[in-house]
Enzyme design. Structure first.
Site, short mmCIF file in Angstrom:
data_model
loop_
_atom_site.label_atom_id
_atom_site.label_comp_id
_atom_site.label_asym_id
_atom_site.label_seq_id
_atom_site.Cartn_x
_atom_site.Cartn_y
_atom_site.Cartn_z
N HIS A 18 -30.03 -34.71 -76.61
CA HIS A 18 -31.13 -34.70 -77.57
C HIS A 18 -32.50 -34.77 -76.89
O HIS A 18 -33.35 -35.55 -77.31
CB HIS A 18 -30.99 -35.88 -78.54
CG HIS A 18 -29.77 -35.81 -79.41
ND1 HIS A 18 -29.28 -36.90 -80.10
CD2 HIS A 18 -28.95 -34.78 -79.73
CE1 HIS A 18 -28.21 -36.55 -80.79
NE2 HIS A 18 -27.98 -35.26 -80.57
N SER A 46 -32.35 -23.26 -82.64
CA SER A 46 -32.42 -23.93 -83.94
C SER A 46 -33.74 -23.59 -84.63
O SER A 46 -33.77 -23.25 -85.81
CB SER A 46 -32.33 -25.45 -83.76
OG SER A 46 -31.07 -25.80 -83.29
N ALA A 47 -34.84 -23.71 -83.90
CA ALA A 47 -36.15 -23.48 -84.50
C ALA A 47 -36.47 -21.99 -84.62
O ALA A 47 -36.95 -21.52 -85.67
CB ALA A 47 -37.23 -24.18 -83.68
N GLU A 91 -34.75 -13.48 -77.13
CA GLU A 91 -33.75 -14.50 -76.79
C GLU A 91 -33.18 -14.21 -75.41
O GLU A 91 -32.69 -13.10 -75.16
CB GLU A 91 -32.63 -14.54 -77.84
CG GLU A 91 -31.40 -15.34 -77.46
CD GLU A 91 -31.67 -16.77 -76.99
OE1 GLU A 91 -32.46 -17.49 -77.63
OE2 GLU A 91 -31.08 -17.17 -75.96
N ALA A 92 -33.20 -15.23 -74.55
CA ALA A 92 -32.73 -15.05 -73.17
C ALA A 92 -31.23 -14.80 -73.10
O ALA A 92 -30.74 -14.11 -72.19
CB ALA A 92 -33.09 -16.28 -72.34
#
Ligand SMILES: Cc1cc2nc3c(=O)[nH]c(=O)nc-3n(C[C@H](O)[C@H](O)[C@H](O)COP(=O)(O)OP(=O)(O)OC[C@H]3O[C@@H](n4cnc5c(N)ncnc54)[C@H](O)[C@@H]3O)c2cc1C
Length: 536
Positions: free
Chosen positions: A472, A17-18, A38-39
């Site tokens: 969350h 998201s970030a 990115e993994a």
């Protein structure tokens, strides 16, 4: 002399998201060379774009880290599932698509903790900047931003009945949970655009991908931040078994999420010294706050048997209804394939002493016995009660110096009596809504926990036994001014140069809503701060 191919201005670790927001904003001017690691793999699978894919990706290890918590002492020692997105878009590519920012008071509280620039008035422009709300812009909302926000496409009769039942219980109608006030019942807005998931990979990364100053490497697991003294200089990472490294001339930006950002800092020697020493990791800084303070939303869910075959369970089990759902989506981008995880809800003050809502009640149009299972074999739906401001705090700690091993995740759910009392009051309120005439007419019986589960002790036991997370987790690299805070109000790691954490992990406490929108806001604001500092 031209820069070496492995030298960038900024390295962003994690395309979630970030991370996707940061990548878009930092590459926009063309002045900075940016590497995004990115993994997980690219986000080509159709289920990452079809809203109902949420249910299909829950336990898919290709796109999901599929973590589990440590045994939770207040939940009968259960390991609670803890999914996290592992692909371009991160968790925004697999989440439930609910767009709820939190309460204005949440951000004002962040400001009161000493974090200048983070009051609601300060952050509202960043929520609006991100947003492309199909309802158009107003004082609370934006239009034309990268993040598609839209109303639930089909107003299902059960969701409408839930809202009416909540009103029959005395809760007001609310058509905008991100507007002037959060309290009340209504349909949710979603992160969808024209019936397709609006992940940050779709909204932010796609338009930036072809920029000449931008490099994305997927399937790249960052294993260590490189330092010269207390200045971050680059990242070491693995692609398969191949070890690589890249240099950052300006800054390293960690955006790996609430579990993996503290993991990466700890693997790099920033964390509780005793933990790092016990695993043979050289300590660069004894920072006991790294991974501490884990704060997450816990919920209880009640399963109801529906009188009519109108639930998603029915569509999934009846080929005629299923074929109709496929056709509805293929032709019109509507129907069951375009529904978010939950369709409508009601924010309530379950405890009379609460100044603002402390519980989020919701309705989902399906039922499953265990999260991740296939839907139940009967016409069923689910109503839920989520604790909005849990006091309980836990931690994330690496268990090994091997970056491929999952960290220990210990949210410490229900650790305080206030958390248990609030959720108990929330479940009772939920049952009242289920019994109000508008919803009761659709219900044959309560299947789980069932009417025999009565009285506070039985209900608390049910909450401990069957409750779970709504995914969350935050606060493990908490922003603050105290000695255990990990980043300052400009999201710089305290005591270090050229290193920031910018993702959900910096929230001082979880917001009273869902966390994707607030994470995107953090990244929008973070990107502005990074660019301001780069300009000098
Ligand atoms: C199943 C589920 C349902 C949810 N439902 C909702 C919802 O309906 N509404 C809502 O608002 N919120 C929801 N959330 C929460 C929300 O999606 C997250 O809070 C938000 O996406 C977090 O963003 P982030 O950038 O902090 O982390 P993420 O989006 O998780 O991104 C972190 C990224 O970093 C990558 N990464 C991690 N470690 C490394 C490494 N070492 N090297 C390289 N890359 C790495 C990960 O693979 C991932 O892509 C849900 C989450 C989940 C998992």
């Amino acid at each position: 002399m031209p820069a070496s191919p492995d030298t960038f201005d900024f390295i962003i670790v994690g395309a979630g998201s970030a991370g996707c927001v940061l990548a878009n904003r930092l590459t926009a001017s063309g002045r900075h060379r940016v590497l995004l690691l990115e993994a997980g793999p690219a986000n080509r699978h159709p289920w990452l774009h079809i809203p109902l894919g949420y249910g299909r990706l829950f336990t898919n290890p290709r796109y999901n880290w599929c973590y589990q918590t440590e045994p939770q002492p207040e939940c009968h020692g259960r390991n609670v599932i803890a999914p996290r997105g592992k692909t371009l878009g991160g968790s925004s590519s697999i989440n439930g698509l609910i767009y709820i920012r939190g309460q204005a008071e949440d951000f004002d509280h962040w400001r009161q903790l000493g974090n200048a620039g983070w009051s609601h008035e300060d952050v509202l422009p960043y929520f609006r900047k991100a947003e492309d709300n199909e309802r158009g812009a107003d004082e609370h909302h934006g239009s034309g931003g990268p993040l598609g926000v839209s109303d639930v496409r089909d107003r299902h009769p059960l969701a409408a009945a839930f809202i009416e039942a909540a009103q029959q219980c005395g809760y007001p109608r609310n058509d905008d949970f991100n507007g002037a006030a959060q309290e009340g019942a209504g349909f949710y807005q979603t992160t969808m655009r024209k019936g397709v998931r609006s992940s940050t990979a779709a909204g932010y990364l796609k338009p930036a991908r072809r920029r000449g100053n931008f490099t994305i490497v997927s399937n790249a697991l960052a294993t260590r931040i490189l330092f010269d003294g207390r200045r971050a200089t680059g990242i070491e990472y693995l692609v398969g078994d191949q070890k690589r490294s890249a240099n950052a001339n300006v800054e390293v930006l960690v955006a790996s999420g609430a579990f993996n950002s503290p993991q990466l800092l700890q693997l790099s020697g920033l964390g509780p010294a005793d933990l790092l020493q016990s695993l043979g990791i050289p300590v660069i800084a004894d920072l006991p706050g790294v991974g501490d303070h884990l704060n997450d939303h816990y919920f209880a869910r009640i399963i109801l048997r529906c009188r009519e075959p109108i639930t998603l369970n029915d569509a999934a089990r009846n080929w005629l209804l299923g074929a109709k759902a496929v056709a509805d989506y293929a032709l019109f981008r509507r129907g069951y394939f375009a529904i978010p995880a939950i369709s409508a809800g009601c924010f309530i003050k379950a405890l009379p002493s609460s100044a603002t809502p402390d519980i989020q009640c919701s309705i989902a149009l399906y039922s499953i016995h265990n999260l991740g299972d296939w839907v139940d074999a009967f016409s069923g739906f689910t109503i839920t009660s989520t604790l909005l401001r849990p006091e309980s705090r836990g931690h994330v700690r690496i268990k090994s110096a091997d970056p491929r091993q999952a960290p220990a995740i210990h949210p410490n759910y229900l650790a305080t009596s206030k958390d248990r009392d609030t959720l108990l009051a929330g479940v009772k309120a939920l049952r009242r809504i289920a019994k109000a005439p508008a919803l009761a007419q659709h219900v044959v019986e309560e299947v789980d926990p069932g009417p025999q589960c009565d009285g506070d002790d039985a209900l608390i036991d049910f909450i401990r036994r069957r409750g779970s997370t709504v995914y969350h987790p935050v606060s493990t690299c908490r922003m603050g001014q105290d000695t255990k805070a990990v980043v300052d109000e400009r999201l710089k790691v305290r005591g270090f140069e050229r290193l920031r954490v910018i993702d959900a992990s910096i929230m001082p406490a979880v917001v009273s809503g869902n966390t994707n929108a607030a994470t995107i806001m953090i990244a929008e604001k973070g990107a502005d701060m990074v660019l301001e500092d780069a300009r000098g």
